[in-house]
Design a protein around this motif. Structure first.
Motif, short mmCIF file in Angstrom:
data_model
loop_
_atom_site.label_atom_id
_atom_site.label_comp_id
_atom_site.label_asym_id
_atom_site.label_seq_id
_atom_site.Cartn_x
_atom_site.Cartn_y
_atom_site.Cartn_z
N MET A 37 7.74 -8.62 -0.43
CA MET A 37 7.57 -8.60 1.03
C MET A 37 7.45 -10.01 1.59
SD MET A 37 4.91 -5.45 1.66
CE MET A 37 4.91 -3.97 0.65
N LEU A 38 6.73 -10.88 0.89
CA LEU A 38 6.61 -12.27 1.33
C LEU A 38 7.97 -12.94 1.34
CD1 LEU A 38 3.42 -13.37 -0.66
CD2 LEU A 38 3.54 -12.55 1.69
N GLN A 39 8.80 -12.64 0.37
CA GLN A 39 10.14 -13.23 0.32
C GLN A 39 10.99 -12.76 1.50
OE1 GLN A 39 11.76 -12.31 -3.53
NE2 GLN A 39 10.18 -13.47 -4.64
N LEU B 5 6.69 -4.18 7.52
CA LEU B 5 7.37 -3.56 6.38
C LEU B 5 6.68 -2.27 6.00
CD1 LEU B 5 6.90 -6.94 5.59
CD2 LEU B 5 8.92 -6.28 4.27
N ASP B 6 7.42 -1.41 5.33
CA ASP B 6 6.86 -0.17 4.80
C ASP B 6 5.98 -0.51 3.61
OD1 ASP B 6 6.70 2.29 3.07
OD2 ASP B 6 7.82 3.12 4.74
N GLY B 7 4.73 -0.06 3.65
CA GLY B 7 3.81 -0.42 2.60
C GLY B 7 4.09 0.25 1.27
N VAL B 8 4.84 1.35 1.27
CA VAL B 8 5.13 2.09 0.03
C VAL B 8 6.43 1.60 -0.61
CG1 VAL B 8 5.60 4.36 -0.94
CG2 VAL B 8 3.86 4.09 0.84
N THR B 9 7.47 1.42 0.20
CA THR B 9 8.77 1.01 -0.35
C THR B 9 9.00 -0.49 -0.28
OG1 THR B 9 9.90 1.29 1.78
CG2 THR B 9 9.70 3.24 0.36
N GLY B 10 8.30 -1.17 0.62
CA GLY B 10 8.51 -2.60 0.81
C GLY B 10 9.70 -2.92 1.69
N ALA B 11 10.34 -1.88 2.26
CA ALA B 11 11.52 -2.09 3.10
C ALA B 11 11.12 -2.62 4.47
CB ALA B 11 12.29 -0.78 3.24
N GLN C 21 -2.19 -1.42 7.57
CA GLN C 21 -2.69 -0.21 8.19
C GLN C 21 -2.52 0.96 7.21
OE1 GLN C 21 -4.27 -0.16 11.10
NE2 GLN C 21 -3.93 -2.36 11.35
N ASN C 22 -3.55 1.79 7.10
CA ASN C 22 -3.53 2.96 6.22
C ASN C 22 -3.13 2.59 4.79
OD1 ASN C 22 -3.95 4.81 8.53
ND2 ASN C 22 -1.86 4.18 9.06
N PRO C 23 -3.85 1.65 4.19
CA PRO C 23 -3.47 1.25 2.82
C PRO C 23 -3.62 2.40 1.84
CG PRO C 23 -5.63 0.37 3.42
CD PRO C 23 -5.06 0.97 4.67
N ASN C 24 -2.74 2.37 0.82
CA ASN C 24 -2.77 3.36 -0.27
C ASN C 24 -2.49 4.78 0.21
OD1 ASN C 24 -3.44 1.35 -2.23
ND2 ASN C 24 -5.56 1.44 -1.51
N THR C 25 -1.71 4.91 1.30
CA THR C 25 -1.29 6.23 1.78
C THR C 25 0.21 6.20 2.02
OG1 THR C 25 -1.58 5.72 4.14
CG2 THR C 25 -3.52 6.52 2.94
N GLN C 26 0.76 7.38 2.30
CA GLN C 26 2.20 7.48 2.52
C GLN C 26 2.67 6.75 3.77
OE1 GLN C 26 3.45 11.55 2.39
NE2 GLN C 26 2.92 11.85 0.23
N ARG C 27 1.78 6.57 4.73
CA ARG C 27 2.19 5.90 5.97
C ARG C 27 1.64 4.48 6.06
NH1 ARG C 27 -1.41 7.14 10.64
NH2 ARG C 27 -3.35 8.02 9.83
N MET D 45 1.01 1.42 -3.38
CA MET D 45 1.70 0.51 -2.49
C MET D 45 2.65 -0.38 -3.27
SD MET D 45 -1.30 -0.59 0.17
CE MET D 45 -0.14 -1.58 1.09
N ALA D 46 3.68 -0.85 -2.58
CA ALA D 46 4.65 -1.77 -3.18
C ALA D 46 4.00 -3.14 -3.37
CB ALA D 46 5.88 -1.88 -2.29
N PRO D 47 4.46 -3.92 -4.34
CA PRO D 47 3.91 -5.27 -4.55
C PRO D 47 4.18 -6.16 -3.33
CG PRO D 47 5.85 -4.93 -5.90
CD PRO D 47 5.50 -3.59 -5.33
#
Length: 562
Positions: free
Chosen positions: A279-281, A329-335, A298-304, A273-275
């Protein structure tokens, strides 16, 4: 009804209704009011009664430490929920749902994390302030439905007592500015009027909103009639929700489900996952500097994996918790994926939210919460002075009779036990939380059983001791017990008031300050009772001497005549 051959007027009828409606359920209403007032600080009580949490001090990187802690605690869970510390919580409260866990509360796991390290804090077993909160409307010592019905009926009676009291007192607002001390019955009536009028809007709103909170139980027939015996549809519509669509069968549906399961297996592949910091910023930029209060993953440490950030103190008077500002936000990219709009509730839900928010104080900041607490104390004083006034008002009749009727004595005993005894029991509940062994089996039940045992002991004490002495003794015990709780906190491993104020741990500091305030209130009552006792003693001594002198005169009269 007629009085002295004349028809009884509306005000006289309301006076009778006010007196007896207030007395018959007055002791229960006092307990409901007092525990409800304490419940404005339910979160603060919960923190204080778990001193293990006092070591947790919020830091600038608390969110990062909390996410790292969840990676150690539940890396394979299907979801995480992280509530960050605020002015009402010292530690990080986390919940998670293991994969394949049952739905509902049964499948949810909970823990407390140190805000400065992210490590799990082992806390003692206790119901904390939640017991007082549940007792406030369920009475605890009986089935929940029965308790809610009893409290609902008592609340309706209180609303009747308030309205009839306003009608009864012809000069209620004039009497509010009039207080005549040391006038016996007149002083008690002035005190009752003043406390009733001072927070009259609060009394009406809190009573009416309490009935609204119980309306689906007290009067369910409308929802059953309109929604064909399905009250869950009514509750869903009231909350602005829609019923779930019906499931469709057939081969095509099965095929779609199979393809969906395949995509799920692929999306569930492990992925770092992204830091959380960037995301907080992003969230703070959208909220113009607003702080993040909770993190839902939701679904931590996975692609979704997705991360939802919710603003701190987002409760709204009309929108409730649904009024929170959120970003997804996207949990992997942080977008940034989505900025959900605040859903506007239906009119019925907006009204319900406003009543619930006022009754529970969810919207309130620290200053407003203390104002609600003080208003609640005024309400408890109103109930207490009304109960005492019933006894004081009948003292002249008792003097004429030369004895105390059993019914009057019963009211005296119940007054002491319900008012002073409840204070002793609540203070004892807090003391038991710190004095019982931490590893005691069923520890939370032992605390609650101790609360009721202390309350019962106060009832027995009030029945065995003279009325005035019972009041003085129990109020003195309550004053000392409340005032010493901040010292007990330090003695049993909690953080002292000087530390909690320095570290901005307002939940623990707020509890200590509340206990000091209650100690001062009870000490003031003790001082008044002590002054009254000294005054009565000073009057009784000359009267006794006068009686002895009269007896001597009578005995010496025959000798003088002789």
């Amino acid at each position: 009804m007629r009085v002295d051959g004349k028809p009884e007027g509306l005000r006289q009828s309301m006076s009778w209704l006010h007196t007896w409606s207030g007395l018959l359920l007055g002791w229960l209403l006092y307990a409901v009011f007092f525990t409800g007032t304490l419940s404005y600080f339910v979160d603060e009580i919960n923190d204080w009664m778990r001193p293990e949490l006092h070591v947790s001090v919020a830091q600038a990187d608390t969110a990062e430490k909390a996410m790292a802690g969840m990676q150690k605690l539940a890396p394979d869970a299907s979801s995480w929920s992280i509530n960050l510390p605020d002015e009402r919580h010292t530690a990080v409260e986390v919940t998670w749902r293991p994969k394949g866990a049952a739905q509902g509360r049964e499948g949810t796991r909970r823990a407390q994390l140190d805000a400065s390290t992210g490590e799990v804090i082992a806390v003692r077993e206790t119901r904390g302030g939640s017991f007082l909160y549940r007792f406030h409307f369920e009475l605890y010592a009986m089935p929940r439905v029965w308790g809610r019905w009893i409290v609902g009926i008592a609340t309706f009676v209180m609303l009747v007592a308030i309205i009839s009291g306003v009608i009864t007192h012809k000069k209620i607002f004039t009497d509010f500015f009039t207080f005549r001390p040391r006038k016996g019955q007149r002083s008690w009536l002035d005190a009752h009027n003043a406390t009733a009028v001072l927070a009259l809007p609060f009394h009406i709103v809190i009573t009416f909103s309490g009935l609204l909170l119980l309306m689906t139980m007290l009067m369910p027939w409308g929802a059953y009639a309109v929604y064909d015996g399905e009250p869950q549809r009514f509750n869903a519509e009231r909350r602005g929700m829609q019923a779930a669509p019906a499931q469709q069968g057939g081969p095509q549906q099965a095929a779609r489900e199979g393809r969906g399961e395949g995509r799920e297996r692929k999306a569930a592949e492990p992925q770092a996952m992204a830091p959380i910091g960037p995301m907080l910023q992003v969230a703070q930029a959208h909220w113009q500097g607003g702080a993040v209060g909770s993190i839902s993953v939701q679904n931590p440490n996975t692609q979704r994996a997705t991360v939802e950030l919710r603003a701190e103190r987002a409760d709204s008077l009309l929108l409730g918790r649904a009024g929170s500002q959120r970003v997804v936000l996207d949990g992997v990219t942080g977008a940034l994926k989505e900025v959900p709009e605040v859903r506007q509730p239906s009119t019925a839900m907006a009204v319900m939210n406003s009543m619930v928010s006022v009754h529970l104080g969810r919207f309130a900041g620290p200053a407003v919460r203390w104002l609600l607490f003080l208003s609640g104390l005024v309400g408890t004083c109103m109930a207490a002075t009304g109960l005492v006034l019933w006894v004081v008002k009948r003292q002249p009749d008792r003097r004429k009779l030369g004895y105390t009727p059993k019914g009057h004595r019963l009211v005296e005993v119940l007054n002491v036990a319900a008012i002073a005894g409840l204070s002793v029991a609540v203070a004892g509940y807090f003391w038991l939380n710190r004095l019982l062994p931490v590893g005691l089996e069923a520890r939370s039940n032992a605390e609650i059983n101790g609360f009721f045992a202390i309350w019962l002991a106060c009832l027995v004490h009030a029945a065995l001791r003279p009325h005035a002495k019972a009041w003085l003794e129990q109020m003195a015990v309550a004053a000392v017990a409340f005032a010493l709780l901040p010292l007990l906190n330090v003695w049993t491993g909690g953080a002292g008031l000087w530390l909690t104020l320095a570290h901005s741990q307002w939940s623990v500091a707020g509890f200590d300050l509340m206990m000091l305030a209650l100690g001062l209130v009870h000490a003031a009552v003790v001082a008044k009772l002590w002054q009254r006792r000294k005054k009565m003693g000073a009057v009784a001594v000359p009267a006794a001497r006068q009686g002895v002198a009269s007896q001597k005169t009578v005995l010496q009269a025959p000798e003088n005549q002789a």
